[in-house]
Design a protein around this motif. Structure first.
Motif, PDB file in Angstrom:
ATOM      1  N   THR A  34      39.683  93.718  70.023  1.00 53.53           N
ATOM      2  CA  THR A  34      40.998  93.165  69.659  1.00 53.53           C
ATOM      3  C   THR A  34      41.083  91.659  69.898  1.00 53.53           C
ATOM      4  OG1 THR A  34      41.847  93.701  71.867  1.00 53.53           O
ATOM      5  CG2 THR A  34      42.203  95.330  70.119  1.00 53.53           C
ATOM      6  N   VAL A  35      40.041  91.098  70.501  1.00 48.60           N
ATOM      7  CA  VAL A  35      39.989  89.650  70.715  1.00 48.60           C
ATOM      8  C   VAL A  35      38.559  89.171  70.449  1.00 48.60           C
ATOM      9  CG1 VAL A  35      41.879  89.578  72.399  1.00 48.60           C
ATOM     10  CG2 VAL A  35      39.526  89.897  73.187  1.00 48.60           C
ATOM     11  N   PRO A  36      38.386  87.911  70.064  1.00 53.56           N
ATOM     12  CA  PRO A  36      37.039  87.371  69.872  1.00 53.56           C
ATOM     13  C   PRO A  36      36.397  86.996  71.203  1.00 53.56           C
ATOM     14  CG  PRO A  36      38.674  85.689  69.379  1.00 53.56           C
ATOM     15  CD  PRO A  36      39.439  86.938  69.697  1.00 53.56           C
ATOM     16  N   GLU A  37      35.095  86.776  71.182  1.00 56.28           N
ATOM     17  CA  GLU A  37      34.373  86.398  72.401  1.00 56.28           C
ATOM     18  C   GLU A  37      34.700  84.966  72.823  1.00 56.28           C
ATOM     19  OE1 GLU A  37      30.164  87.328  72.716  1.00 56.28           O
ATOM     20  OE2 GLU A  37      30.372  88.733  71.044  1.00 56.28           O
ATOM     21  N   ILE A  38      34.882  84.077  71.854  1.00 56.62           N
ATOM     22  CA  ILE A  38      35.177  82.669  72.151  1.00 56.62           C
ATOM     23  C   ILE A  38      36.554  82.321  71.606  1.00 56.62           C
ATOM     24  CG2 ILE A  38      34.498  80.268  71.699  1.00 56.62           C
ATOM     25  CD1 ILE A  38      31.612  81.182  71.545  1.00 56.62           C
ATOM     26  N   ARG A  39      37.398  81.767  72.489  1.00 56.56           N
ATOM     27  CA  ARG A  39      38.760  81.381  72.088  1.00 56.56           C
ATOM     28  C   ARG A  39      39.083  80.010  72.652  1.00 56.56           C
ATOM     29  NH1 ARG A  39      42.851  86.379  73.142  1.00 56.56           N
ATOM     30  NH2 ARG A  39      43.966  85.419  71.397  1.00 56.56           N
ATOM     31  N   TRP A  60      44.744  90.287  69.143  1.00 57.30           N
ATOM     32  CA  TRP A  60      44.963  90.070  67.719  1.00 57.30           C
ATOM     33  C   TRP A  60      45.579  91.332  67.113  1.00 57.30           C
ATOM     34  CZ3 TRP A  60      41.061  86.633  64.701  1.00 57.30           C
ATOM     35  CH2 TRP A  60      40.800  85.461  65.438  1.00 57.30           C
ATOM     36  N   GLU A  61      46.462  91.172  66.135  1.00 51.60           N
ATOM     37  CA  GLU A  61      47.164  92.306  65.530  1.00 51.60           C
ATOM     38  C   GLU A  61      46.381  92.900  64.367  1.00 51.60           C
ATOM     39  OE1 GLU A  61      51.212  91.706  64.444  1.00 51.60           O
ATOM     40  OE2 GLU A  61      51.693  90.573  66.254  1.00 51.60           O
ATOM     41  N   GLN A  62      46.430  94.235  64.278  1.00 51.72           N
ATOM     42  CA  GLN A  62      45.770  94.947  63.174  1.00 51.72           C
ATOM     43  C   GLN A  62      46.698  94.958  61.964  1.00 51.72           C
ATOM     44  OE1 GLN A  62      42.589  96.747  63.411  1.00 51.72           O
ATOM     45  NE2 GLN A  62      42.821  96.714  61.181  1.00 51.72           N
ATOM     46  N   ARG A  63      46.195  94.483  60.833  1.00 50.80           N
ATOM     47  CA  ARG A  63      46.983  94.471  59.595  1.00 50.80           C
ATOM     48  C   ARG A  63      46.074  94.718  58.405  1.00 50.80           C
ATOM     49  NH1 ARG A  63      51.063  89.281  60.421  1.00 50.80           N
ATOM     50  NH2 ARG A  63      51.938  89.937  62.412  1.00 50.80           N
ATOM     51  N   LYS A  64      46.666  94.656  57.199  1.00 48.22           N
ATOM     52  CA  LYS A  64      45.898  94.680  55.962  1.00 48.22           C
ATOM     53  C   LYS A  64      45.994  93.296  55.329  1.00 48.22           C
ATOM     54  CE  LYS A  64      48.231  98.019  54.160  1.00 48.22           C
ATOM     55  NZ  LYS A  64      48.719  99.006  53.165  1.00 48.22           N
ATOM     56  N   LEU A  65      45.002  92.962  54.518  1.00 51.11           N
ATOM     57  CA  LEU A  65      45.003  91.643  53.884  1.00 51.11           C
ATOM     58  C   LEU A  65      46.252  91.436  53.030  1.00 51.11           C
ATOM     59  CD1 LEU A  65      42.992  89.229  53.903  1.00 51.11           C
ATOM     60  CD2 LEU A  65      42.180  90.026  51.676  1.00 51.11           C
ATOM     61  N   SER A  66      46.755  92.501  52.430  1.00 52.69           N
ATOM     62  CA  SER A  66      47.951  92.401  51.585  1.00 52.69           C
ATOM     63  C   SER A  66      49.180  91.972  52.379  1.00 52.69           C
ATOM     64  CB  SER A  66      48.223  93.730  50.880  1.00 52.69           C
ATOM     65  OG  SER A  66      48.384  94.775  51.822  1.00 52.69           O
ATOM     66  N   ILE A  85      42.275  93.896  58.662  1.00 52.60           N
ATOM     67  CA  ILE A  85      42.024  92.617  59.322  1.00 52.60           C
ATOM     68  C   ILE A  85      42.702  92.592  60.687  1.00 52.60           C
ATOM     69  CG2 ILE A  85      41.773  91.302  57.172  1.00 52.60           C
ATOM     70  CD1 ILE A  85      44.696  90.374  57.575  1.00 52.60           C
ATOM     71  N   LYS A  86      42.234  91.706  61.529  1.00 53.83           N
ATOM     72  CA  LYS A  86      42.907  91.421  62.794  1.00 53.83           C
ATOM     73  C   LYS A  86      43.259  89.945  62.771  1.00 53.83           C
ATOM     74  CE  LYS A  86      40.527  94.908  65.596  1.00 53.83           C
ATOM     75  NZ  LYS A  86      39.474  95.358  64.667  1.00 53.83           N
ATOM     76  N   ILE A  87      44.512  89.626  63.093  1.00 55.07           N
ATOM     77  CA  ILE A  87      44.922  88.221  63.055  1.00 55.07           C
ATOM     78  C   ILE A  87      45.594  87.810  64.367  1.00 55.07           C
ATOM     79  CG2 ILE A  87      45.195  88.209  60.547  1.00 55.07           C
ATOM     80  CD1 ILE A  87      48.257  88.144  61.102  1.00 55.07           C
ATOM     81  N   PRO A  88      45.410  86.546  64.755  1.00 52.13           N
ATOM     82  CA  PRO A  88      46.052  86.029  65.964  1.00 52.13           C
ATOM     83  C   PRO A  88      47.413  85.420  65.630  1.00 52.13           C
ATOM     84  CG  PRO A  88      44.554  84.395  65.100  1.00 52.13           C
ATOM     85  CD  PRO A  88      44.496  85.566  64.157  1.00 52.13           C
ATOM     86  N   LEU A  89      48.034  84.814  66.627  1.00 52.80           N
ATOM     87  CA  LEU A  89      49.251  84.043  66.394  1.00 52.80           C
ATOM     88  C   LEU A  89      48.940  82.886  65.453  1.00 52.80           C
ATOM     89  CD1 LEU A  89      50.587  83.771  70.068  1.00 52.80           C
ATOM     90  CD2 LEU A  89      51.453  85.287  68.273  1.00 52.80           C
TER      91      LEU A  89
END
Length: 237
Positions: A39-44, A52-58, A192-196
């Motif tokens: 749910t998060v990347p290794e480097i931030r 990060w939130e789970q969503r769809k590209l649409s 997709i997963k997206i951050p703020l």
């Protein structure tokens, strides 16, 4: 001899810098987007700790535009007709082939315009070509146009489509054994997963800087090679 030795050294230096920067980009694309099951990347960047939130590209794109299959019947005008050969680098500024169409042709053939401040992603034939559209254009079904909800996040989404997760999904969803093809519906449902947004902007700006450095070293190398060619023609009898 010393002059050409110095010139060759500069060419090699910029070639090496370019390759090193490309390797850095590839590494950071693996580390700055969450891997499968994470749910998060290794480097931030410092200060970001939220999942990060789970969503769809649409959810993040306003429109998905599938261009017409037909090629314009006549050329002339000011709307670029863009092919995959016209893409050199991140930004798609014009038609390198010099082919344009009129508004009248667009209306007559019901051609679909890919608007400025959107992305085009190759959806057939050649896999993985992505570009940021800087002016309204038309193209063929090699590409799909993606219009984001927020223009400020374009740099982020450009980087995203080079990430391992996006590439892996597109390959898994592609149809055809010999020619790559991915349907619009597959883009729309891409998980997709997206951050703020603030983190998205920082990630986008970071990769934009890397892309700029790669282009800078490539151009410098090309300029030096032209100088070398010119001087080889003019410094010998």
């Amino acid at each position: 001899g010393n002059y050409f030795k110095a010139l060759n050294h500069l060419i090699t230096l910029h070639q090496r810098k370019c390759e090193e920067t490309k390797k850095l980009k590839k590494y950071m694309l693996q580390k700055m987007f969450p891997q499968n099951g994470q749910t998060v990347p290794e480097i931030r960047f410092a200060g970001f700790t939220e999942d990060w939130e789970q969503r769809k590209l649409s959810d993040e794109f306003e429109r998905f535009i599938v261009p017409m299959r037909d090629k314009p019947k006549q050329f002339g005008g000011n709307i670029p007709w863009t092919r995959i050969e016209d893409i050199e680098g991140k930004y798609l500024n014009d038609s390198l082939s010099g082919q344009y169409v009129t508004d009248e042709t667009v209306k007559q053939m019901n051609l679909k315009i890919i608007p400025k401040d959107s992305l085009i992603v190759s959806s057939s034939a050649t896999f993985g070509v992505v570009a940021v559209v800087t002016q309204d254009l038309i193209t063929n079904q090699t590409f799909i146009g993606l219009v984001p909800n927020d223009n400020e996040t374009l740099d982020y989404w450009y980087a995203f489509f080079y990430s391992n997760g996006a590439r892996r999904y597109m390959k898994s969803e592609s149809a055809g054994s010999t020619i790559f093809y991915i349907a619009r519906e597959s883009f729309e449902k891409m998980p997709i997963k997206i951050p703020l947004k603030s983190e998205m902007l920082k990630i986008g700006a970071y990769f934009d800087t890397i892309d700029h450095l790669i282009t800078l070293h490539q151009k410098k190398c090309e300029e030096l090679q032209k100088i070398k060619k010119f001087m080889l023609q003019n410094m010998f009898v």
